[in-house]
Design an enzyme around this catalytic site. Structure first.
Site, PDB file in Angstrom:
ATOM      1  CB  SER A  65      -0.951   0.011   1.199  1.00  0.00           C
ATOM      2  OG  SER A  65      -2.060  -0.837   0.961  1.00  0.00           O
ATOM      3  CE  LYS A  68      -4.696   1.746  -0.344  1.00  0.00           C
ATOM      4  NZ  LYS A  68      -3.981   0.458  -0.217  1.00  0.00           N
ATOM      5  CB  SER A 129      -4.127   1.365   4.331  1.00  0.00           C
ATOM      6  OG  SER A 129      -3.297   0.952   3.270  1.00  0.00           O
ATOM      7  CE  LYS A 256      -1.383   3.936   2.752  1.00  0.00           C
ATOM      8  NZ  LYS A 256      -1.241   2.778   3.648  1.00  0.00           N
TER       9      LYS A 256
END
Length: 428
Positions: A65, A68, A129, A256
């Site tokens: 992720s 993203k 997320s 993140k």
């Protein structure tokens, strides 16, 4: 054992009469070693891209992720360009709804055939997320998942990232997407980048849209599922103050996480301390099965290594005279020499205990300056060259810091009487 951040350095001065003069004094080199119990990692200065530590940082690995961040950049770009607003409503498609029903995936609950604002999906993608939120943001930005992946690939290439493998908007393994996966991509493929690539993405995201940290620093946020029904999204970033992996002297505020079976536990983190912000990337923390906070443990280790051994320092203040080039001759001037100094300050990271004669700088002079004399009239702040740190420890696409060398005062042409006087002085 961790290698020292930098070895001792010697100073070499070379002046050329062919139009270019250089002084070679190499700067601090980034640490390369096995500090991290992880497959790869990197630490960089957030403003300049200077690499402060790297471990296997160029190997392309699954990123989960952390993907993203690329999509979030495109979302913020579309809002800035007026193509989207925070209140733009995005309809839930079949892929997003199917993903949100999978309890094995990180998500927020979505209503079938519902509509959600770009603002709420943005928050869900960053804080929770949420993979379904990423799918819908991709649709909003580019009209389709294929279009969004194409835009993501184009953006990365624009940043000089050529080795990335991007097949979807969320970072999931393609096996979760089924027939909705990117055309001609493998059924088990997933997004891959190197730690250095991820650092470049994070640097661009924060440099161009620093407001992203206002969201990533949130431990929790509300998400409205439907009218009258709200759920609370909780962060996956356990390093935020108050969370389980928080460290008191590391006020982390982003950025993140990323997790898949192939990627393992990953984290792109950022922290500002002593007025300096750094970005760290840890990929596939090795002890994740034993320690749920393994990626954060390794991140803290990396952040401490940087701040405990290096500092961002000004090596040439604005207006400073360069030791090897204090003045230049002006044979026909009222004054026969002019002082040389820096137009801007030269600042970069180096070992905390380093001294100025251990730091390698490079000077490039104009042709006139290389001949050690200027012709009149000389203007104040006239460029005579540049000074830079001599280093290759910067992310690809980032410039090594450079400052302009200029004259400190103006010099007019000598009077006839001064010229006659100097002529006879030279004779006798």
């Amino acid at each position: 054992m961790v290698k020292k951040i930098v070895s001792r350095i010697i100073v070499i001065l070379t002046l050329s009469l062919l139009g270019v003069a250089t002084v070679s004094q190499p700067s601090a080199a980034a640490t390369q070693g096995q500090l991290l119990d992880a497959k790869a990692g990197i630490a960089v200065d957030a403003s300049s891209g200077q690499i402060l530590y790297q471990q296997n940082a160029k190997q392309v690995l699954p990123i989960g992720s952390m993907t993203k961040m690329v999509l979030i950049y495109l979302t913020l770009q579309a809002i800035k360009e007026g193509k989207l607003t925070w209140n733009t409503e995005v309809p839930v498609d079949q892929l997003a709804y199917r993903l949100t029903q999978d309890k094995d995936l990180t998500n927020v609950p979505l209503e079938e055939n519902g509509h959600y604002t770009v603002g709420s999906l943005y928050q869900a993608a960053l804080v929770a997320s949420a993979n379904s939120a990423a799918v819908l943001l991709g649709n909003a930005v580019a009209g389709s998942q294929t279009g969004a992946v194409n835009q993501m690939r184009t953006l990365l290439k624009r940043w000089g990232i050529e080795d990335a493998k991007i097949v979807n908007t969320s970072g999931l393994n393609n096996s979760y997407l089924g027939d909705d996966r990117y055309p001609n991509s493998a059924s088990t493929a997933e997004n891959e980048m190197s730690a250095a690539d991820v650092a470049i993405v994070a640097q661009h995201l924060m440099a161009d849209y620093p407001e992203v940290l206002e969201t990533t620093k949130q431990r929790s946020l509300p998400f409205q599922v439907k009218s009258g029904t709200t759920t609370t999204m909780k962060t996956w970033n356990a390093m935020l103050p108050g969370e389980s992996a928080a460290v008191s002297d590391l006020p982390v505020d982003g950025l993140k996480t990323g997790t898949t079976d192939l990627a393992g536990e990953c984290f792109a983190g950022t922290v500002s301390k002593n007025g300096n912000r750094i970005i760290t990337v840890v990929m596939h923390a090795n002890q994740a099965e034993k320690d749920k906070n393994a990626r954060f443990t390794e991140t803290a280790k990396l952040m401490h290594e940087v701040f405990n051994t290096q500092t961002k320092q000004t090596w040439l203040p604005k207006g400073a005279q360069v030791n090897q080039l204090k003045t230049l001759a002006v044979p026909n001037g009222k004054n026969t020499a002019v002082k040389i100094g820096t137009k801007q300050a030269l600042t970069f990271w180096a070992p905390t205990a380093a001294t100025s004669n251990q730091i390698k700088l490079s000077y490039q002079l104009t042709k006139a300056a290389a001949k050690k004399q200027l012709t009149v009239p000389v203007k104040a702040q006239q460029k005579v060259g540049t000074a830079t740190v001599q280093s290759n420890n910067y992310l690809p696409g980032y410039s090594v810091p450079k400052v302009t060398l200029v004259t400190q005062t103006s010099v007019a042409k000598a009077t006839f009487g001064q010229q006659v006087s100097r002529f006879f002085q030279n004779i006798f």
